[in-house]
Design a protein around this motif. Structure first.
Motif, PDB file in Angstrom:
ATOM      1  N   VAL A   1      26.459  13.935  46.966  1.00  0.00           N
ATOM      2  CA  VAL A   1      25.553  13.971  46.150  1.00  0.00           C
ATOM      3  C   VAL A   1      24.355  13.890  47.161  1.00  0.00           C
ATOM      4  CG1 VAL A   1      23.889  12.459  44.499  1.00  0.00           C
ATOM      5  CG2 VAL A   1      26.314  12.900  44.124  1.00  0.00           C
ATOM      6  N   ALA A   2      23.205  14.308  47.269  1.00  0.00           N
ATOM      7  CA  ALA A   2      22.228  14.207  48.387  1.00  0.00           C
ATOM      8  C   ALA A   2      20.918  14.051  47.386  1.00  0.00           C
ATOM      9  CB  ALA A   2      21.972  15.257  49.178  1.00  0.00           C
ATOM     10  N   GLN A   3      20.000  13.212  47.839  1.00  0.00           N
ATOM     11  CA  GLN A   3      18.562  13.207  47.106  1.00  0.00           C
ATOM     12  C   GLN A   3      17.729  12.534  47.899  1.00  0.00           C
ATOM     13  OE1 GLN A   3      18.980  11.071  43.261  1.00  0.00           O
ATOM     14  NE2 GLN A   3      17.004  10.536  43.269  1.00  0.00           N
ATOM     15  N   MET A   4      16.486  13.328  47.917  1.00  0.00           N
ATOM     16  CA  MET A   4      15.285  12.943  48.440  1.00  0.00           C
ATOM     17  C   MET A   4      14.078  12.542  47.462  1.00  0.00           C
ATOM     18  SD  MET A   4      15.077  15.522  51.744  1.00  0.00           S
ATOM     19  CE  MET A   4      13.457  15.921  51.085  1.00  0.00           C
ATOM     20  N   SER A   5      13.649  11.399  47.675  1.00  0.00           N
ATOM     21  CA  SER A   5      12.458  11.006  46.798  1.00  0.00           C
ATOM     22  C   SER A   5      11.225  10.656  47.690  1.00  0.00           C
ATOM     23  CB  SER A   5      12.887   9.686  46.028  1.00  0.00           C
ATOM     24  OG  SER A   5      13.762  10.215  45.144  1.00  0.00           O
ATOM     25  N   TYR A   6      10.179  10.958  47.167  1.00  0.00           N
ATOM     26  CA  TYR A   6       8.832  10.469  47.843  1.00  0.00           C
ATOM     27  C   TYR A   6       7.787   9.807  46.770  1.00  0.00           C
ATOM     28  CZ  TYR A   6       4.193  10.835  49.952  1.00  0.00           C
ATOM     29  OH  TYR A   6       3.202  10.482  50.593  1.00  0.00           O
ATOM     30  N   PHE A   7       7.381   8.592  47.221  1.00  0.00           N
ATOM     31  CA  PHE A   7       6.616   7.873  46.322  1.00  0.00           C
ATOM     32  C   PHE A   7       5.105   7.860  46.981  1.00  0.00           C
ATOM     33  CE2 PHE A   7       4.321   3.478  45.444  1.00  0.00           C
ATOM     34  CZ  PHE A   7       4.034   3.965  44.069  1.00  0.00           C
ATOM     35  N   ALA A   8       4.139   8.646  46.231  1.00  0.00           N
ATOM     36  CA  ALA A   8       2.790   8.727  46.497  1.00  0.00           C
ATOM     37  C   ALA A   8       1.992   7.695  45.701  1.00  0.00           C
ATOM     38  CB  ALA A   8       2.247  10.137  46.211  1.00  0.00           C
ATOM     39  N   PRO A  10      -1.094   6.368  46.012  1.00  0.00           N
ATOM     40  CA  PRO A  10      -2.733   6.739  45.368  1.00  0.00           C
ATOM     41  C   PRO A  10      -2.676   7.274  44.033  1.00  0.00           C
ATOM     42  CG  PRO A  10      -2.469   7.205  47.848  1.00  0.00           C
ATOM     43  CD  PRO A  10      -0.960   6.757  47.293  1.00  0.00           C
ATOM     44  N   ILE A  11      -1.559   8.120  43.723  1.00  0.00           N
ATOM     45  CA  ILE A  11      -1.784   8.788  42.638  1.00  0.00           C
ATOM     46  C   ILE A  11      -0.425   8.220  41.808  1.00  0.00           C
ATOM     47  CG2 ILE A  11      -2.807  11.026  43.349  1.00  0.00           C
ATOM     48  CD1 ILE A  11      -0.190  12.389  43.665  1.00  0.00           C
ATOM     49  N   ARG A  12       0.179   7.262  42.208  1.00  0.00           N
ATOM     50  CA  ARG A  12       1.171   6.572  41.356  1.00  0.00           C
ATOM     51  C   ARG A  12       2.328   7.430  40.843  1.00  0.00           C
ATOM     52  NH1 ARG A  12      -3.344   4.853  38.174  1.00  0.00           N
ATOM     53  NH2 ARG A  12      -2.335   5.645  36.190  1.00  0.00           N
ATOM     54  N   SER A  13       2.741   8.265  41.615  1.00  0.00           N
ATOM     55  CA  SER A  13       3.813   9.501  41.445  1.00  0.00           C
ATOM     56  C   SER A  13       4.748   9.284  42.374  1.00  0.00           C
ATOM     57  CB  SER A  13       2.930  10.796  41.403  1.00  0.00           C
ATOM     58  OG  SER A  13       2.030  11.049  40.292  1.00  0.00           O
ATOM     59  N   VAL A  14       5.947   9.864  41.770  1.00  0.00           N
ATOM     60  CA  VAL A  14       7.295   9.893  42.215  1.00  0.00           C
ATOM     61  C   VAL A  14       7.744  11.497  42.411  1.00  0.00           C
ATOM     62  CG1 VAL A  14       9.671   9.136  42.663  1.00  0.00           C
ATOM     63  CG2 VAL A  14       7.753   7.367  42.134  1.00  0.00           C
ATOM     64  N   PHE A  15       8.107  12.052  43.188  1.00  0.00           N
ATOM     65  CA  PHE A  15       8.531  13.238  43.378  1.00  0.00           C
ATOM     66  C   PHE A  15      10.043  13.298  44.021  1.00  0.00           C
ATOM     67  CE2 PHE A  15       4.083  13.559  44.024  1.00  0.00           C
ATOM     68  CZ  PHE A  15       3.778  14.493  43.310  1.00  0.00           C
ATOM     69  N   SER A  16      10.997  13.966  43.347  1.00  0.00           N
ATOM     70  CA  SER A  16      12.206  13.877  43.979  1.00  0.00           C
ATOM     71  C   SER A  16      13.112  15.292  43.615  1.00  0.00           C
ATOM     72  CB  SER A  16      13.181  12.531  43.436  1.00  0.00           C
ATOM     73  OG  SER A  16      13.149  12.850  41.962  1.00  0.00           O
ATOM     74  N   VAL A  17      14.154  15.476  44.618  1.00  0.00           N
ATOM     75  CA  VAL A  17      14.981  16.637  44.704  1.00  0.00           C
ATOM     76  C   VAL A  17      16.364  16.116  44.748  1.00  0.00           C
ATOM     77  CG1 VAL A  17      15.719  18.877  45.950  1.00  0.00           C
ATOM     78  CG2 VAL A  17      13.172  18.106  45.615  1.00  0.00           C
ATOM     79  N   ARG A  18      17.239  16.495  44.059  1.00  0.00           N
ATOM     80  CA  ARG A  18      18.630  16.257  44.029  1.00  0.00           C
ATOM     81  C   ARG A  18      19.507  17.356  43.879  1.00  0.00           C
ATOM     82  NH1 ARG A  18      21.682  11.501  40.842  1.00  0.00           N
ATOM     83  NH2 ARG A  18      23.721  12.378  41.146  1.00  0.00           N
ATOM     84  N   TYR A  19      20.747  17.310  44.774  1.00  0.00           N
ATOM     85  CA  TYR A  19      21.760  18.452  44.942  1.00  0.00           C
ATOM     86  C   TYR A  19      23.034  17.445  44.689  1.00  0.00           C
ATOM     87  CZ  TYR A  19      25.368  21.474  46.715  1.00  0.00           C
ATOM     88  OH  TYR A  19      26.382  22.136  46.648  1.00  0.00           O
ATOM     89  N   ASP A  20      23.933  17.881  43.723  1.00  0.00           N
ATOM     90  CA  ASP A  20      25.324  17.320  43.622  1.00  0.00           C
ATOM     91  C   ASP A  20      26.185  18.430  43.291  1.00  0.00           C
ATOM     92  OD1 ASP A  20      25.850  17.547  40.437  1.00  0.00           O
ATOM     93  OD2 ASP A  20      23.852  16.506  40.465  1.00  0.00           O
TER      94      ASP A  20
END
Length: 81
Positions: A1-8, A10-20
């Motif tokens: 499993v590999a996962q990357m997340s980014y918390f922005a 100022p816009i109260r948002s979380v972006f993430s990508v996951r491969y398993d």
């Protein structure tokens, strides 16, 4: 499993990508690869967020394969701490 997340913040948002990749057993077929993308928005004044997630099965070898290749989910997450 590999996962990357980014918390922005100022816009109260979380972006993430996951491969398993899953290999159920060496003796019988049971290998799968999936990719997913997600977006979560934190609700202001509440300890919760709304999340949308997209799944895509890239490869699946199994005795009983899933009947879907793509899936889209929407959910609400509440923090209980």
């Amino acid at each position: 499993v590999a996962q990357m997340s980014y918390f922005a913040k100022p816009i109260r948002s979380v972006f993430s990508v996951r491969y398993d990749e899953l290999d159920l057993n060496d003796l019988v077929p049971g290998k799968s690869q999936r990719m997913s993308f997600a977006y979560a928005f934190q609700l202001q004044g509440m300890r919760s967020m709304i999340k949308a997630q997209y799944f895509r099965i890239l490869k699946e070898e199994s005795i009983d394969p899933l009947r879907w290749v793509e899936q889209f989910r929407i959910g609400w997450q509440l923090s209980m701490n």
